[in-house]
Design an enzyme around this catalytic site. Structure first.
Site, short mmCIF file in Angstrom:
data_model
loop_
_atom_site.label_atom_id
_atom_site.label_comp_id
_atom_site.label_asym_id
_atom_site.label_seq_id
_atom_site.Cartn_x
_atom_site.Cartn_y
_atom_site.Cartn_z
N HIS A 61 -0.03 92.56 44.65
CA HIS A 61 0.52 91.84 45.80
C HIS A 61 -0.14 92.37 47.07
O HIS A 61 -0.89 93.35 47.03
CB HIS A 61 2.05 91.93 45.85
N HIS A 108 0.97 93.67 49.93
CA HIS A 108 1.48 94.72 50.83
C HIS A 108 0.40 95.78 51.04
O HIS A 108 -0.35 96.11 50.13
CB HIS A 108 2.75 95.35 50.24
N ASP A 164 0.18 98.97 51.26
CA ASP A 164 0.01 100.19 50.44
C ASP A 164 -0.64 99.88 49.09
O ASP A 164 -0.91 100.79 48.31
CB ASP A 164 1.35 100.93 50.26
N HIS A 165 -0.92 98.60 48.84
CA HIS A 165 -1.60 98.23 47.59
C HIS A 165 -3.01 97.69 47.82
O HIS A 165 -3.76 97.52 46.86
CB HIS A 165 -0.76 97.20 46.82
#
Ligand SMILES: [Zn+2]
EC number: 3.1.26.11
Length: 309
Positions: free
Chosen positions: A63, A65, A67-68
């Site tokens: 996904h 976001h 932090d990914h």
């Protein structure tokens, strides 16, 4: 085949855990490494491993976001600076928007890559089988997070049986073309009239491995479907026992819910990642202990830890 965890923390980096990324090392199988998510600093973590960036042939994003995905521009740019190494193309799979994120970052920063990136974007309507080669099939299904987020089920195709050469030799079959014919599954007749039934000399095919790697999610049936009979299930555990309500509010799971998914799916092992920085080391061992009351083959992973599959 191994999984090496590059970042096992939730949301933001801490001294001991970087943000999300893991490498599925398929070096023995296809001489490739596949990355799943690429949080900021992933390339720094890779420096501490034996992974060569050029071997990374595919990146799967769960996904969008930060932090990914914030590690993508840096990783992709550094991958270009592999002196004296051949530049190989790279595939990126992820939700609609990943292409625009990557291309915008590269364009704005004036980064030009000497290799091609092939994007494979999907949305809720185009999930299912997203990739197939002669050795692997990858499926994606939507999970239940605060934005569109998927889990991946990586299925290795069954491995062909192997020829028992000693047994064949003992049966009087001379080395040479006849060996090859039996290996290809053909029955043969020797000069003295002996019938050699190929199936008697070839072991049964071995089932391929199933690896399930989930993005951030509340507890959902999709996770169970993706993890049915998996050899390994990698599941987030942002929260601990008793935090089910707040986990639901923020689109995440507890260790107990992850363990329930593993049990319901009949998975063989459960690896917990996406661990909040709030958890100190004694809390982490409690996370494992509590989860083990539901599913005993559970382990909380650390950054740089490598797990054999
Ligand atoms: Zn998220």
């Amino acid at each position: 085949m191994e999984i090496q965890f590059l970042g096992t923390g939730a949301g933001q980096p801490s001294k001991s855990r970087n943000v999300s990324s893991l490498a599925l090392k398929l070096l023995d199988e296809i001489n490739e490494v596949w990355l799943f998510d690429c949080g900021e600093g992933t390339q720094n973590r890779i420096l501490e491993t034996s992974i060569r960036p050029r071997k990374v042939s595919k990146i799967f994003i769960t996904h969008l976001h930060g932090d990914h995905i914030f590690g993508l521009p840096g990783f992709l740019s550094s991958r270009a600076f592999q002196a004296n190494e051949e530049q190989t193309d790279l595939e990126i799979y992820g939700p609609v928007g990943i292409k625009s994120f990557v291309l915008t970052s590269l364009r704005v920063s004036g980064s030009r890559l000497p290799y091609q990136i092939h994007f494979h974007e999907f949305d809720e309507g185009s999930l299912g089988k997203i990739m197939e080669t002669d050795k692997f099939t990858v499926y994606a299904e939507a999970l239940d997070h605060t934005i569109f987020c998927v889990g991946y089920r990586i299925m290795q195709k069954d491995l062909e049986g192997t020829l028992d050469a000693d047994k064949l030799k003992a049966a009087g079959v001379p080395f040479g073309p006849l060996f090859g014919q039996v290996k290809n599954g053909q029955d043969v007749t020797l000069e003295d009239g002996t019938q050699i039934i190929a199936a008697d000399y070839i072991s049964a095919p071995r089932p391929g491995k199933v690896i399930t790697i989930l993005g951030d999610t509340r507890k959902t049936n999709a996770s169970v479907r993706l993890a049915v009979n998996a050899d390994v299930l990698v599941h987030e555990s942002t929260y601990g026992k008793g935090d089910e309500k707040i986990a639901r509010k923020h689109g995440h799971s507890t260790n107990m819910q992850a363990a329930e998914v593993a049990r319901e799916a009949g998975a063989k092992r459960l690896l917990l990642n996406h661990i909040s920085a709030r958890f100190l080391s004694k809390d982490v061992s409690q996370l494992r202990k509590d989860a083990a009351t539901i599913f005993d083959k559970v382990h909380v992973v650390k950054d740089l830890e490598e797990v054999e599959i």
